[in-house]
Write an enzyme that holds these catalytic residues in place. Structure first.
Site, PDB file in Angstrom:
ATOM      1  N   THR A  48       0.828  -1.204   0.000  1.00 15.85           N
ATOM      2  CA  THR A  48       0.000   0.000   0.000  1.00 15.85           C
ATOM      3  C   THR A  48       0.860   1.249   0.000  1.00 15.85           C
ATOM      4  O   THR A  48       0.628   2.184  -0.782  1.00 15.85           O
ATOM      5  CB  THR A  48      -0.920   0.006   1.231  1.00 15.85           C
ATOM      6  OG1 THR A  48      -1.702  -1.183   1.242  1.00 15.85           O
ATOM      7  CG2 THR A  48      -1.838   1.214   1.209  1.00 15.85           C
ATOM      8  N   TYR A 111     -12.885  -4.616  -3.473  1.00 19.21           N
ATOM      9  CA  TYR A 111     -13.967  -4.231  -4.372  1.00 19.21           C
ATOM     10  C   TYR A 111     -14.923  -5.381  -4.648  1.00 19.21           C
ATOM     11  O   TYR A 111     -16.053  -5.369  -4.168  1.00 19.21           O
ATOM     12  CB  TYR A 111     -13.452  -3.619  -5.681  1.00 19.21           C
ATOM     13  CG  TYR A 111     -14.602  -3.015  -6.480  1.00 19.21           C
ATOM     14  CD1 TYR A 111     -15.225  -1.849  -6.041  1.00 19.21           C
ATOM     15  CD2 TYR A 111     -15.086  -3.615  -7.642  1.00 19.21           C
ATOM     16  CE1 TYR A 111     -16.296  -1.313  -6.728  1.00 19.21           C
ATOM     17  CE2 TYR A 111     -16.153  -3.084  -8.328  1.00 19.21           C
ATOM     18  CZ  TYR A 111     -16.763  -1.932  -7.875  1.00 19.21           C
ATOM     19  OH  TYR A 111     -17.821  -1.402  -8.545  1.00 19.21           O
ATOM     20  N   TYR A 137      -2.465 -10.327   4.141  1.00 22.19           N
ATOM     21  CA  TYR A 137      -2.583  -8.921   4.540  1.00 22.19           C
ATOM     22  C   TYR A 137      -4.061  -8.613   4.740  1.00 22.19           C
ATOM     23  O   TYR A 137      -4.828  -8.565   3.781  1.00 22.19           O
ATOM     24  CB  TYR A 137      -1.963  -8.023   3.468  1.00 22.19           C
ATOM     25  CG  TYR A 137      -1.984  -6.536   3.761  1.00 22.19           C
ATOM     26  CD1 TYR A 137      -2.195  -6.032   5.036  1.00 22.19           C
ATOM     27  CD2 TYR A 137      -1.775  -5.622   2.731  1.00 22.19           C
ATOM     28  CE1 TYR A 137      -2.204  -4.669   5.286  1.00 22.19           C
ATOM     29  CE2 TYR A 137      -1.778  -4.257   2.973  1.00 22.19           C
ATOM     30  CZ  TYR A 137      -2.003  -3.785   4.251  1.00 22.19           C
ATOM     31  OH  TYR A 137      -2.011  -2.432   4.483  1.00 22.19           O
ATOM     32  N   ARG A 142      -9.393  -0.718   3.926  1.00 24.28           N
ATOM     33  CA  ARG A 142      -9.144  -0.481   2.500  1.00 24.28           C
ATOM     34  C   ARG A 142      -9.891  -1.458   1.599  1.00 24.28           C
ATOM     35  O   ARG A 142     -10.260  -1.107   0.482  1.00 24.28           O
ATOM     36  CB  ARG A 142      -7.645  -0.554   2.200  1.00 24.28           C
ATOM     37  CG  ARG A 142      -6.865   0.644   2.703  1.00 24.28           C
ATOM     38  CD  ARG A 142      -5.418   0.584   2.265  1.00 24.28           C
ATOM     39  NE  ARG A 142      -4.669   1.759   2.703  1.00 24.28           N
ATOM     40  CZ  ARG A 142      -4.458   2.851   1.966  1.00 24.28           C
ATOM     41  NH1 ARG A 142      -4.962   2.925   0.760  1.00 24.28           N
ATOM     42  NH2 ARG A 142      -3.760   3.852   2.452  1.00 24.28           N
ATOM     43  N   LYS A 165      -0.164 -10.096   8.091  1.00 22.85           N
ATOM     44  CA  LYS A 165      -0.033  -8.696   8.488  1.00 22.85           C
ATOM     45  C   LYS A 165      -1.430  -8.263   8.904  1.00 22.85           C
ATOM     46  O   LYS A 165      -2.305  -8.041   8.068  1.00 22.85           O
ATOM     47  CB  LYS A 165       0.482  -7.838   7.337  1.00 22.85           C
ATOM     48  CG  LYS A 165       0.548  -6.350   7.658  1.00 22.85           C
ATOM     49  CD  LYS A 165       0.934  -5.508   6.446  1.00 22.85           C
ATOM     50  CE  LYS A 165       0.925  -4.021   6.807  1.00 22.85           C
ATOM     51  NZ  LYS A 165       1.245  -3.160   5.633  1.00 22.85           N
ATOM     52  N   ILE A 207       4.987  -4.693  10.092  1.00 21.99           N
ATOM     53  CA  ILE A 207       5.229  -4.235   8.722  1.00 21.99           C
ATOM     54  C   ILE A 207       4.760  -2.790   8.707  1.00 21.99           C
ATOM     55  O   ILE A 207       3.574  -2.514   8.795  1.00 21.99           O
ATOM     56  CB  ILE A 207       4.522  -5.116   7.682  1.00 21.99           C
ATOM     57  CG1 ILE A 207       5.056  -6.554   7.799  1.00 21.99           C
ATOM     58  CG2 ILE A 207       4.734  -4.572   6.275  1.00 21.99           C
ATOM     59  CD1 ILE A 207       4.399  -7.545   6.853  1.00 21.99           C
TER      60      ILE A 207
END
Length: 300
Positions: A48, A111, A137, A142, A165, A207
């Protein structure tokens, strides 16, 4: 017990760009040297913070190739290769492995999203296609999708799904995940403001966005946690809090790229749709950096 990709601090490295928006690989090499010199334990590119969603396929692989060469085996190099298209994620993951990455970071599908059963099939298909360790992740803010502890338990049975993560901010869910998975799934904090809480529940590192700007401090927080010195780790976490808050005063990586430019690295601008930070965000970042001695008062 699965092999741990790294313990301690991994920087989620920003991707430096020229003013025309092209990638600046020379500055990427400089940033990697800065991180290694300051004790960073692993380096992640094309996450990201690296603006991976706006990198085309060639740029994505150019960054990974450059980073593998610059790191030259000194620390683990993790490549972000996740996608909301399983086939594309498989293709990127295979290419990153061929380029010499040491591990892969796979974000949850965004999405289009999926069900928890879809998550198991998606990540399993990618992990089956490579021989590298995989770090999941989980960042619902997000992607709109959260990995449940019971889903982690299923995924942790895969021999190459080594870690996650975790950036959902839910400490209670993390405790449940660790209870269910034990040493079959290593956990890294995905939130700089939760390094100590996550590591106190069995996490083995972070991270980090913060590590772009303050790599030595981020490393020190993790080292204190790993040494069992919770009081020192907590004190360092609180010391870092103003800068962590400032670095998220706008959408990541807008503030962190500004901060890198202030440190003298030609990190350049972000790509649209991300825009330059407002004056108030710049002021907050400057003040937080000055408070940690990263900028002198004369630079303000």
């Amino acid at each position: 017990m699965k092999t741990c990709v790294f313990t301690g601090s991994c920087v989620a490295l920003a991707t430096p760009m020229n003013e025309d928006g092209s990638i600046n690989l020379d500055v990427l090499k400089q940033l990697i040297e800065f991180e290694i010199e300051n004790g960073t334990d692993a380096i992640l590119v094309c996450g990201t913070s690296g603006e991976a969603p706006t990198l085309d396929q060639k740029e994505h692989m150019d960054v990974i190739r450059c980073a593998v060469q610059a790191v030259h085996g000194r620390v683990p190099l993790i490549a972000g290769t996740g996608s909301n298209d399983t086939r594309h994620a498989i293709a990127q993951s295979r290419e990153a492995e061929a380029l010499g990455a040491d591990a892969l970071l796979l974000v949850t599908p965004y999405y289009n999203k999926t069900s928890q059963a879809g998550l198991v099939r998606h990540f399993t298909a990618i992990a089956d296609s490579v021989s590298l360790p995989v770090i999941l992740y989980n960042v619902p803010s997000r992607t709109g999708l959260n990995i449940q502890p019971e889903t982690y338990r299923q995924l942790a049975r895969h021999p190459r799904i080594a870690a996650t993560k975790e950036a959902n901010g839910d400490i209670a869910a993390l405790a449940r995940t660790k209870q269910l998975c034990g040493d079959d799934l290593w956990v890294y904090s995905g939130n700089d403001d939760q390094i100590v809480p996550v590591m106190s529940l069995g996490g083995v590192g972070v991270i980090s966005v913060l590590a772009n700007v303050a790599p030595a401090l981020t490393k020190e927080i993790c080292a204190a946690c790993l040494a069992g010195d919770t009081a020192r780790a907590a004190a360092l976490q609180l010391k870092a809090t103003p800068l962590i808050t400032a670095l998220f005063a706008d959408v990541n990586p807008i503030p962190v790229k500004y901060a890198l430019n202030r440190l003298g690295f030609a990190a350049g601008p972000c790509r649209l749709p991300l825009v330059s930070p407002a004056a108030e965000v710049c002021r907050r970042v400057d003040e937080a950096m000055e408070g940690l001695g990263l900028l002198s008062p004369s630079q303000l």
